[in-house]
Design a protein around this motif. Structure first.
Motif, short mmCIF file in Angstrom:
data_model
loop_
_atom_site.label_atom_id
_atom_site.label_comp_id
_atom_site.label_asym_id
_atom_site.label_seq_id
_atom_site.Cartn_x
_atom_site.Cartn_y
_atom_site.Cartn_z
N VAL A 135 0.86 -1.20 0.00
CA VAL A 135 0.00 0.00 0.00
C VAL A 135 0.89 1.24 0.00
CG1 VAL A 135 -1.79 1.28 1.25
CG2 VAL A 135 -1.77 -1.21 1.33
N HIS A 136 0.65 2.13 -0.97
CA HIS A 136 1.36 3.42 -0.97
C HIS A 136 0.59 4.34 -0.02
CE1 HIS A 136 3.43 1.79 -4.42
NE2 HIS A 136 2.38 1.85 -5.20
N VAL A 137 0.78 4.11 1.26
CA VAL A 137 -0.08 4.76 2.24
C VAL A 137 0.20 6.27 2.28
CG1 VAL A 137 1.44 4.30 4.25
CG2 VAL A 137 -1.04 4.42 4.57
N TYR A 138 -0.85 7.07 2.32
CA TYR A 138 -0.80 8.55 2.21
C TYR A 138 -0.13 9.00 0.90
CZ TYR A 138 -0.76 7.78 7.33
OH TYR A 138 -0.98 7.34 8.61
N GLY A 139 -0.05 8.11 -0.08
CA GLY A 139 0.61 8.46 -1.35
C GLY A 139 2.12 8.33 -1.29
N MET A 140 2.63 7.82 -0.18
CA MET A 140 4.08 7.57 -0.04
C MET A 140 4.40 6.24 -0.73
SD MET A 140 7.04 8.23 1.34
CE MET A 140 7.11 9.13 2.87
N PRO A 141 5.25 6.25 -1.75
CA PRO A 141 5.50 4.99 -2.47
C PRO A 141 6.16 3.93 -1.59
CG PRO A 141 6.39 6.85 -3.69
CD PRO A 141 6.00 7.37 -2.34
N CYS A 142 5.75 2.68 -1.80
CA CYS A 142 6.48 1.55 -1.22
C CYS A 142 7.88 1.54 -1.82
CB CYS A 142 5.80 0.24 -1.61
SG CYS A 142 4.17 -0.01 -0.93
#
Ligand code: T4K
Length: 373
Positions: free
Chosen positions: A132-139
């Motif tokens: 999951v790219h949580v908050y738009g932060m890439p994995c």
């Protein structure tokens, strides 16, 4: 300080001028074509491919059904390695596909899957990784791909928060095998409810489109057990209209994020989410972490701000691994997830939406500063 007169929510939907919406609905009425891959649906798919910089895209009626189909499209089974730090939908799509979630801890800085902790969780049943790219932060997409290639696994990304996220100018939806975007009303780009799958392999499109339309190939052939995942024409029209507002909404959110950053800088115990320089921000959420040095905890701030009509959200507390339906899984043992258990008590999403005024942002920051002990 006095409370705000009206609640300030964590987000508010982008609302286009109603005259534009009415005009689009009139067109749809005149066409008498309301759903099942109509003209607006087709146009939106083409437009979104350009916006997201992806070669392949299929629209859906919501992100969750899109993710269920993504797993079907990859024919995953057995066990899938995933993050406990996410919205319930990410984990739930696995049992909906008869798959056991295997929770992997997250990285302390990105709060996404920690590739260093993945390999010890692999078994003969592992078929994929769901990040999951949580908050738009890439994995850490490069390390994850390297591991997946080594073990012959498929990679699916939940990019629900990552509309417009790019790494070195490359669309986030081009990493892994399939990515899911959510177009729910709470998202920067929305179609009321909706979503999409993106992929690089052109051969996937027919399979995904069959899976979202009952597996119907033609009037006389049904070739797989599909579901109804179709986005209708009114929703597609809203999407086409909202695309016109996208740049403006992003600019407004960027200013808000900068205002938060300036006003919260240097406060001991408040960590602001740091998006790496080579990453384009999706401006979906503005998350802070409240650490011990602040003197009072995250829950206290959340409750106190409510008294001032500021409705923040503890996205994503509790961890999925703590839900009653998952906590008996061996990988849900807190000893396996120390970082996730630490950060889930610290995260707080502050209001972020285009119409939020900068002086409101400044007041929210002052309220937070006043709570410091
Ligand atoms: N994966 C991830 C990582 C996700 O975050 C999500 C969804 C999904 C998968 C699944 O995608 P979808 O199937 O939903 O497409 C909201 C959204 O409903 C949900 O889509 C989203 N993530 C999640 C992070 O947020 P709630 O339960 O927080 O929604 P709610 O109703 O409390 O709304 C939050 C605030 O937004 C409200 O306090 C006020 C404002 N709001 C909300 C709605 C619905 C409005 O102003 N107007 C509205 O119409 O889940």
């Amino acid at each position: 300080m006095k409370p705000f007169e009206k609640p300030i929510y964590v987000t508010r939907p982008l609302l286009a001028d109603l005259s534009e919406v009415n005009a689009a609905i009139q067109e749809i009425w005149e066409s008498q074509w309301l759903t099942n891959g109509g003209a607006k649906h087709q146009l939106l798919e083409e437009e979104l491919k350009k916006t997201l910089k992806v070669p392949g895209l299929s629209l859906f009626n919501n992100g969750t059904i899109a993710l269920v189909v993504a797993i079907q499209s990859m024919r995953l089974s057995g066990e899938v390695i995933t993050t406990p730090f996410t919205f319930p939908a990410t984990t739930h799509v696995l049992p909906w596909n008869n798959i056991t979630p295997v929770f992997c801890d997250v990285d302390e800085d990105t709060l996404t899957l920690d590739p260093k902790k993945m390999e010890s969780l692999m078994t003969a049943k592992t078929t994929g990784i769901l990040g999951v790219h949580v908050y738009g932060m890439p994995c850490d997409v490069f390390s994850i791909q390297e591991i997946a290639d080594r073990y012959g696994l498929r990679v699916i990304y939940d990019a629900a928060h990552a509309f417009g996220t790019e790494i070195d100018g490359r669309g986030i939806g081009t990493f892994g095998d399939v990515s899911m975007f959510s177009f729910h009303s709470t998202k920067l780009f929305h179609t009321l409810e909706g979503g999409a799958l993106t992929f690089n392999d052109p051969h996937l499109k027919p399979r995904i489109d069959l899976l979202k339309n009952f597996g119907i190939k033609n009037e006389e052939e049904v070739v797989m057990p599909g579901i109804n995942g179709k986005l209708n024409e009114v929703q597609a029209a809203i999407g086409l209209i909202n695309l016109r507002y996208l740049d403006e909404e992003r600019r407004k959110r960027q200013l808000i994020v900068e205002t938060y950053r300036q006003n919260l800088a240097g406060i001991e115990g408040i960590k602001v989410i740091e998006i790496p320089e080579n990453v384009r921000n999706s401006y979906q959420y503005f998350m802070i972490r409240v650490t011990e040095e602040f003197g009072v905890n995250r829950d206290y701030i959340h409750t106190e701000l409510k008294k001032y009509n500021v409705i923040t959200r503890k996205y994503f507390y509790p961890l999925c691994s703590d839900y009653s339906c998952y906590k008996q899984l061996p990988s849900a043992d807190p000893a396996n997830l120390p970082v996730a258990h630490k950060i889930v008590k610290q995260v707080l999403c502050l209001p972020l939406y285009g119409n939020l005024k900068l002086d409101e942002v400044e007041i929210i920051c002052s309220l937070i500063k006043n709570l410091k002990k």
